[in-house]
Design an enzyme around this catalytic site. Sequence first.
Site, PDB file in Angstrom:
ATOM      1  N   ARG A 179       0.859  -1.196   0.000  1.00  0.00           N
ATOM      2  CA  ARG A 179       0.000   0.000   0.000  1.00  0.00           C
ATOM      3  C   ARG A 179       0.885   1.232   0.000  1.00  0.00           C
ATOM      4  O   ARG A 179       1.646   1.464   0.931  1.00  0.00           O
ATOM      5  CB  ARG A 179      -0.902   0.011   1.234  1.00  0.00           C
ATOM      6  CG  ARG A 179      -1.781   1.251   1.356  1.00  0.00           C
ATOM      7  CD  ARG A 179      -2.671   1.117   2.594  1.00  0.00           C
ATOM      8  NE  ARG A 179      -3.595   2.223   2.747  1.00  0.00           N
ATOM      9  CZ  ARG A 179      -3.334   3.310   3.463  1.00  0.00           C
ATOM     10  NH1 ARG A 179      -2.176   3.447   4.079  1.00  0.00           N
ATOM     11  NH2 ARG A 179      -4.243   4.266   3.564  1.00  0.00           N
ATOM     12  N   SER A 248     -12.687  -3.465   1.937  1.00  0.00           N
ATOM     13  CA  SER A 248     -12.827  -2.844   3.263  1.00  0.00           C
ATOM     14  C   SER A 248     -14.304  -2.676   3.583  1.00  0.00           C
ATOM     15  O   SER A 248     -15.070  -2.264   2.712  1.00  0.00           O
ATOM     16  CB  SER A 248     -12.225  -1.437   3.262  1.00  0.00           C
ATOM     17  OG  SER A 248     -10.999  -1.435   2.628  1.00  0.00           O
ATOM     18  N   LYS A 277      -5.007   6.152   8.754  1.00  0.00           N
ATOM     19  CA  LYS A 277      -6.204   6.362   7.933  1.00  0.00           C
ATOM     20  C   LYS A 277      -6.965   7.511   8.594  1.00  0.00           C
ATOM     21  O   LYS A 277      -8.043   7.310   9.182  1.00  0.00           O
ATOM     22  CB  LYS A 277      -6.996   5.045   7.920  1.00  0.00           C
ATOM     23  CG  LYS A 277      -8.094   4.956   6.914  1.00  0.00           C
ATOM     24  CD  LYS A 277      -7.632   4.522   5.557  1.00  0.00           C
ATOM     25  CE  LYS A 277      -8.780   4.692   4.588  1.00  0.00           C
ATOM     26  NZ  LYS A 277      -8.416   5.052   3.262  1.00  0.00           N
TER      27      LYS A 277
HETATM   28  C1  LIG Z   1      -6.933  -5.320   4.991  1.00  0.00           C
HETATM   29  C2  LIG Z   1      -7.313  -3.936   4.616  1.00  0.00           C
HETATM   30  N1  LIG Z   1      -8.468  -3.435   5.088  1.00  0.00           N
HETATM   31  C3  LIG Z   1      -8.821  -2.177   4.763  1.00  0.00           C
HETATM   32  C4  LIG Z   1      -8.042  -1.412   3.925  1.00  0.00           C
HETATM   33  C5  LIG Z   1      -8.456  -0.028   3.509  1.00  0.00           C
HETATM   34  O1  LIG Z   1      -8.778   0.051   2.130  1.00  0.00           O
HETATM   35  P1  LIG Z   1      -9.452   1.389   1.540  1.00  0.00           P
HETATM   36  O2  LIG Z   1     -10.687   1.650   2.304  1.00  0.00           O
HETATM   37  O3  LIG Z   1      -9.545   1.272   0.092  1.00  0.00           O
HETATM   38  O4  LIG Z   1      -8.399   2.489   1.901  1.00  0.00           O
HETATM   39  P2  LIG Z   1      -6.906   2.618   1.363  1.00  0.00           P
HETATM   40  O5  LIG Z   1      -6.095   1.549   2.015  1.00  0.00           O
HETATM   41  O6  LIG Z   1      -6.912   2.454  -0.109  1.00  0.00           O
HETATM   42  O7  LIG Z   1      -6.465   3.964   1.814  1.00  0.00           O
HETATM   43  C6  LIG Z   1      -6.852  -1.967   3.453  1.00  0.00           C
HETATM   44  N2  LIG Z   1      -6.041  -1.293   2.643  1.00  0.00           N
HETATM   45  N3  LIG Z   1      -6.518  -3.234   3.795  1.00  0.00           N
HETATM   46  C1  3NM Z   2      -5.313   1.097   5.668  1.00  0.00           C
HETATM   47  C2  3NM Z   2      -6.359   1.042   6.695  1.00  0.00           C
HETATM   48  N1  3NM Z   2      -7.644   0.749   6.409  1.00  0.00           N
HETATM   49  C3  3NM Z   2      -8.435   0.774   7.472  1.00  0.00           C
HETATM   50  C4  3NM Z   2      -9.890   0.520   7.453  1.00  0.00           C
HETATM   51  O1  3NM Z   2     -10.489   0.468   8.505  1.00  0.00           O
HETATM   52  O2  3NM Z   2     -10.402   0.366   6.367  1.00  0.00           O
HETATM   53  S1  3NM Z   2      -7.594   1.151   8.880  1.00  0.00           S
HETATM   54  C5  3NM Z   2      -6.159   1.280   8.020  1.00  0.00           C
HETATM   55  C6  3NM Z   2      -4.858   1.635   8.624  1.00  0.00           C
HETATM   56  C7  3NM Z   2      -4.385   0.699   9.698  1.00  0.00           C
HETATM   57  O3  3NM Z   2      -3.150   1.151  10.092  1.00  0.00           O
HETATM   58  P1  3NM Z   2      -2.560   0.980  11.528  1.00  0.00           P
HETATM   59  O4  3NM Z   2      -2.391  -0.473  11.756  1.00  0.00           O
HETATM   60  O5  3NM Z   2      -1.234   1.692  11.460  1.00  0.00           O
HETATM   61  O6  3NM Z   2      -3.484   1.631  12.505  1.00  0.00           O
END
Ligand SMILES: Cc1ncc(COP(=O)(O)OP(=O)(O)O)c(N)n1
Ligand code: 3NM
Length: 351
Positions: A179, A248, A277
């Site tokens: 990502r 997600s 996020k």
């Molecule tokens: C395992 C996992 N879960 C949620 C996310 C978040 O995806 P998304 O809502 O498209 O947001 P971005 O990651 O694209 O900013 C994820 N990447 N992985």
């Molecule tokens: C990439 C992403 N997606 C989310 C969701 O809820 O869809 S939370 C998230 C970031 C998670 O990062 P950390 O482990 O550093 O808190």
Amino acid sequence: MVEPYSQKEQIQQVVYRILDANLDRAREGLRIIEEWCRFGLNNAQLALECKRLRQEVAKWHTPELRAARDTPGDPGTELTHPQEEQRASIKSVLQANFCRIEEALRVLEEYSKLYHPTMAKACKQMRYQVYTLESSLMGHQRHQLLWRSRLYLVTSPSETLLNNVEAALKGGLTLLQYRDKTADDSLRLEQARKLRQLCHIYGALFIVNDRVDVALAVDADGVHLGQQDMPIAVARQLLGSQRLIGLSTTNKEEMQAAIAEGVDYIGVGPVYETPTKLGKVATGLEYVSYAAKNCSIPWFAIGGIDANNINDVIDAGAERVAVVRSLMQAEQPTLVTQYLLSQLNRIKPEL
Ligand SMILES: Cc1ncc(COP(=O)(O)OP(=O)(O)O)c(N)n1
Ligand SMILES: Cc1nc(C(=O)O)sc1CCOP(=O)(O)O
Ligand SMILES: [Mg+2]
């Protein structure tokens, strides 16, 4: 006195030797795949398909071709590649042997045009059947590994990206998502290729965030999409049925829609607010508990999860979690991976 072979007969003998050697190669390769389908996967259907192909290959291995064999006079028996002497994972054993079978069938197809055109056609058909077998088996492997994966590392941009990821893989990580929301495409492709290679070596799954095109370009195992990203149906059309698609979700409705759309896994979160996020409202542990009771496909709790709170998330019902900072910012990612996995494996033994 034995008459020496005419030039035409000599060429015929060479063709027979090529056919003989490649019929053996194809059959051996199929046997190796078959053993994994049978003993590794307990999958009778895939094992049976290997056996059927093996028997079809054997049907063309006539005494005339076998008689042309000259093993002591074959310089090729001594030639090996270092990669053939060591394999990193079952996946690489399978991939190497699919390559071997497909190459052998291609050779058989070409040279049997000089021998038996019907055999050439049969070998072509078999080659396509092997492609289908490969795709089903690799798809099956992917799904099995997804179901077994408890910890999911989602990367963030880092100077030490590859080192961090490799350290986590050494700790037992089996699922990685690349990502990077800001890199330009050439860097994205370069990093995705390197990560895919690393995952391949450690036998882990490699998923690309957001970008179906990048996933396809680097032959990733799948893609992760958000509610705002490409629709699942379009992604499925582009990726086919064997690659993985994750989505997600933040609530029950999104979860049920995701399952109905045929995604392979979902993200459940953000469980806690997280700077990774920013601006996404936390769902809290209630949604985790709901997922534990209602989600029929693998799901990963995500958002703000670390070594300090993972047990609260597990107590709410999570069996799988995804993390960014906990591993990307860890001083010792191998140890943190091992710790997180040990907690996830604590309640139910390894999947
Ligand atoms: C395992 C996992 N879960 C949620 C996310 C978040 O995806 P998304 O809502 O498209 O947001 P971005 O990651 O694209 O900013 C994820 N990447 N992985
Ligand atoms: C990439 C992403 N997606 C989310 C969701 O809820 O869809 S939370 C998230 C970031 C998670 O990062 P950390 O482990 O550093 O808190
Ligand atoms: Mg996204």
